[in-house]
Scaffold this active site. Structure first.
Site, PDB file in Angstrom:
ATOM      1  N   SER A  43       0.833  -1.201   0.000  1.00  0.00           N
ATOM      2  CA  SER A  43       0.000   0.000   0.000  1.00  0.00           C
ATOM      3  C   SER A  43       0.868   1.251   0.000  1.00  0.00           C
ATOM      4  CB  SER A  43      -0.955   0.003   1.193  1.00  0.00           C
ATOM      5  OG  SER A  43      -0.250  -0.087   2.414  1.00  0.00           O
ATOM      6  N   GLU A  44       2.030   1.192   0.644  1.00  0.00           N
ATOM      7  CA  GLU A  44       3.007   2.279   0.546  1.00  0.00           C
ATOM      8  C   GLU A  44       4.423   1.730   0.547  1.00  0.00           C
ATOM      9  OE1 GLU A  44      -0.325   4.943   1.382  1.00  0.00           O
ATOM     10  OE2 GLU A  44       0.306   3.187   2.496  1.00  0.00           O
ATOM     11  N   THR A  45       5.273   2.396  -0.215  1.00  0.00           N
ATOM     12  CA  THR A  45       6.714   2.180  -0.152  1.00  0.00           C
ATOM     13  C   THR A  45       7.362   3.505   0.229  1.00  0.00           C
ATOM     14  OG1 THR A  45       6.714   0.384  -1.775  1.00  0.00           O
ATOM     15  CG2 THR A  45       8.792   1.548  -1.436  1.00  0.00           C
ATOM     16  N   HIS A  73       2.348   3.854   8.699  1.00  0.00           N
ATOM     17  CA  HIS A  73       2.975   2.537   8.805  1.00  0.00           C
ATOM     18  C   HIS A  73       4.302   2.474   8.059  1.00  0.00           C
ATOM     19  CE1 HIS A  73       1.367   1.514   4.773  1.00  0.00           C
ATOM     20  NE2 HIS A  73       2.143   0.463   4.812  1.00  0.00           N
TER      21      HIS A  73
END
Length: 262
Positions: A43-45, A73
């Site tokens: 969902s995120e990097t 996160h």
């Protein structure tokens, strides 16, 4: 360059929210970071460019389709990488599009992040939002970025099964569905949906708790609470409201690390 996958807001592998963490050797083009985030499919990097002595580190976050201005996160994951590899031991500072974010780790391994609070204003939901969620709202609010929909019970939060095509069409970057917790180890529960950003449902969303924490702290009369996100993977965040800031505390575990070849 080194790259990692870290499960955040959990102390168990394959729980919490997985994030990519890329430690850059030098500034990278936006298009390259976006392509790598799409390749990672989390969902995120997070992309970290280390600062000089006494300077904050630069930190940016990308979903598989777009850059975001705040991510809890992936920030936790980045701090965990720096602490666990021995790169850092003291308080960290990250320069981001949401300002300077400070992060500290206590002797028990709990990592606490200092984030901006995102106050909500009661509002009417945008056309199609409630129908896409198929819920009966108790209260609807909005901040600059997201909508929050409170429902009557934890069971209703668990039962939400959105029409994601309809939800993506609604005029809402992201939507939080929340209720007071019925379980003894949490004060409130939530789920987070952001199909417009390429994340249909996020497992555990730190930035959402920048809105959830002040909302539930005001309702429940306590500055410090525990929020549990009821995604399939699940995870918990300890939240403390301090004026216009929110402390988000949790743990993380490294799933793998490797060398980037591009």
């Amino acid at each position: 360059m080194r790259i990692y996958t870290v499960d955040s807001f959990t102390d168990e592998f394959f729980k919490g929210n997985p994030a990519g963490v890329c430690i850059l050797d030098e500034p990278a083009p936006d298009a390259w970071m976006q392509s790598l985030a799409a390749e990672m499919r989390h969902s995120e990097t997070a992309f970290l460019l280390k600062g000089g002595v006494g300077e904050p580190h630069s930190l940016r976050w990308f979903t598989p389709t777009t850059e975001v201005i705040l991510c809890g996160h992936a920030t936790l994951a980045t701090a965990h990488v720096l602490y666990s590899t021995g790169t850092a031991s003291e308080t960290l500072e990250f320069s981001t599009k949401s300002g300077i974010l400070s992060v500290a780790k206590d002797k028990y391994g709990l990592i606490t992040m200092d984030f901006p609070a995102k106050a909500l204003q009661e509002t009417a939901p945008p056309e199609g939002l409630i129908e896409a969620l198929a819920v009966r709202p108790v209260w609807v609010g909005k901040n600059v970025r997201d909508y929050l929909v409170e429902v009557e019970s934890e069971d209703e939060v668990l039962a939400v099964s959105p029409d994601f095509r309809a939800l993506e069409a609604a005029d809402a970057r992201a939507t939080i569905v929340t209720a007071r917790a019925s379980q003894s180890d949490a004060d409130y529960v939530s789920r987070f949906f952001a199909p417009q950003g390429g994340v249909p449902e996020d497992p555990v969303t730190g930035s959402a708790h920048c809105a959830l924490a002040p909302y539930w702290s005001a309702k429940l009369g306590s500055d410090t609470l525990v929020g549990t996100q009821l995604s399939r993977r699940g995870g918990s965040i300890r939240t403390t409201v301090r004026g216009d800031r929110v402390e988000l505390a949790g743990r993380a575990v490294t799933v793998f690390s490797g060398t980037l070849h591009v």
